[in-house]
Design a protein around this motif. Structure first.
Motif, PDB file in Angstrom:
ATOM      1  N   ILE A  36      30.763  71.454  41.662  1.00 43.91           N
ATOM      2  CA  ILE A  36      31.383  71.842  43.369  1.00 43.91           C
ATOM      3  C   ILE A  36      32.999  71.606  42.781  1.00 43.91           C
ATOM      4  CG2 ILE A  36      32.363  70.901  45.436  1.00 43.91           C
ATOM      5  CD1 ILE A  36      29.517  68.772  44.485  1.00 43.91           C
ATOM      6  N   ALA A  37      34.089  72.429  43.502  1.00 42.10           N
ATOM      7  CA  ALA A  37      35.406  73.083  43.164  1.00 42.10           C
ATOM      8  C   ALA A  37      35.721  73.737  44.214  1.00 42.10           C
ATOM      9  CB  ALA A  37      35.526  74.395  42.182  1.00 42.10           C
ATOM     10  N   SER A  38      37.381  73.830  44.282  1.00 36.14           N
ATOM     11  CA  SER A  38      37.375  74.115  45.156  1.00 36.14           C
ATOM     12  C   SER A  38      37.693  75.861  44.827  1.00 36.14           C
ATOM     13  CB  SER A  38      39.435  73.793  45.816  1.00 36.14           C
ATOM     14  OG  SER A  38      39.597  73.584  44.415  1.00 36.14           O
ATOM     15  N   ASP A  39      38.652  76.363  46.105  1.00 34.56           N
ATOM     16  CA  ASP A  39      38.374  77.797  45.458  1.00 34.56           C
ATOM     17  C   ASP A  39      39.872  78.200  44.400  1.00 34.56           C
ATOM     18  OD1 ASP A  39      40.588  77.646  47.493  1.00 34.56           O
ATOM     19  OD2 ASP A  39      40.070  79.111  48.609  1.00 34.56           O
ATOM     20  N   GLY A  40      40.821  77.471  44.188  1.00 38.24           N
ATOM     21  CA  GLY A  40      41.266  77.838  43.283  1.00 38.24           C
ATOM     22  C   GLY A  40      41.559  77.950  41.909  1.00 38.24           C
ATOM     23  N   VAL A  41      39.982  77.172  42.494  1.00 38.03           N
ATOM     24  CA  VAL A  41      39.209  77.770  40.109  1.00 38.03           C
ATOM     25  C   VAL A  41      38.333  78.740  40.194  1.00 38.03           C
ATOM     26  CG1 VAL A  41      36.948  76.277  39.050  1.00 38.03           C
ATOM     27  CG2 VAL A  41      38.902  75.453  40.370  1.00 38.03           C
ATOM     28  N   LEU A  42      37.266  78.990  42.410  1.00 38.69           N
ATOM     29  CA  LEU A  42      36.598  80.328  41.618  1.00 38.69           C
ATOM     30  C   LEU A  42      37.403  81.278  42.838  1.00 38.69           C
ATOM     31  CD1 LEU A  42      33.299  78.100  42.145  1.00 38.69           C
ATOM     32  CD2 LEU A  42      34.393  79.244  40.006  1.00 38.69           C
ATOM     33  N   THR A  81      41.070  71.762  42.132  1.00 34.26           N
ATOM     34  CA  THR A  81      40.308  70.852  41.777  1.00 34.26           C
ATOM     35  C   THR A  81      38.452  70.915  41.539  1.00 34.26           C
ATOM     36  OG1 THR A  81      41.418  69.054  43.644  1.00 34.26           O
ATOM     37  CG2 THR A  81      39.685  68.159  43.350  1.00 34.26           C
ATOM     38  N   ALA A  82      38.761  70.025  40.862  1.00 32.83           N
ATOM     39  CA  ALA A  82      36.615  69.709  40.528  1.00 32.83           C
ATOM     40  C   ALA A  82      36.089  68.955  40.037  1.00 32.83           C
ATOM     41  CB  ALA A  82      36.291  70.838  38.766  1.00 32.83           C
TER      42      ALA A  82
END
Length: 212
Positions: free
Chosen positions: A154-160, A202-203
């Motif tokens: 699960i990750a925030s859109d900063g990662v994806l 964040t992940a």
């Protein structure tokens, strides 16, 4: 279950606008929460922290997860325009006895589930918490069963930050035997190399293990 968290602030900011946590309820439910406050900095952090605290309190009190998410959305609508702004919400609930798993999302980035060599992308179409009213107030919900050896990220859109996610799929495919904390850090490092530190990142990585 094994859970690992990694987080990275946007370059130039003192705090992260993301907030992630996990806990086990008395009924044997593992709850993993990630919230991304709109924007960055202190205000975004305030939004995500408030979101996570309210949702955690509801879940620990025994509120059914789907109902807890709807109550959170209603609370966000009432407080919007006052001291609380918008925030995305990711909630993953896993029954520690059966492996039955539910993903709930308000405006959140996709999550990924690895089962053997197959990787499933869990997408979201709803708006962020506090922007939904009436019949559309329910979050996106996806159910599945996780088994020993399965991994979820699960990750925030900063990662994806883009639709091309093959780089993340490659990381998950190579994750056998990797500790969840190290897996979360690897995803963040790869995202930072691709996109820079232009957003909070964040992940949270989850691995299902056989009970000994």
């Amino acid at each position: 279950m094994s859970v690992g968290i990694a987080s990275m602030k946007k370059e130039g900011e003192n705090v992260s606008g993301d907030r992630g946590t996990y806990f086990k309820t008395d009924s044997g439910l593992l709850c993993v929460i990630l919230s991304d406050g709109m924007g960055t900095g202190e205000q975004a952090a305030h939004e995500s922290i408030a979101t996570v605290e309210i949702l955690e309190e509801l879940l620990k009190a025994g509120t059914e997860p789907g109902c807890a998410m709807r109550l959170l959305n209603s609370a966000a609508m009432l407080k919007n325009g006052e001291e609380w702004g918008y925030a995305t919400v990711d909630l993953c609930c896993i029954d520690l006895f059966t492996g039955q798993t539910s993903f709930y999302k308000y405006g959140a980035a996709p999550s990924y589930v690895k089962t053997g060599r197959a990787i499933r992308r869990v997408r979201c179409t709803s708006l962020v918490a506090g922007m939904l009213a009436g019949e559309g107030s329910s979050p996106d919900m996806i159910k599945m069963r996780l088994r020993p050896g399965n991994v979820a990220l699960i990750a925030s859109d900063g990662v994806l930050a883009e639709k091309n996610d093959q780089w993340l799929r490659d990381i998950l495919n190579a994750s056998d035997g990797v500790e969840t904390k190290a897996l979360a850090r690897t995803a963040l490092k790869a995202a930072a190399e691709r996109f820079g530190h232009t957003d909070d990142m964040t992940a949270l990585a989850i691995r299902v293990e056989e009970r000994q």
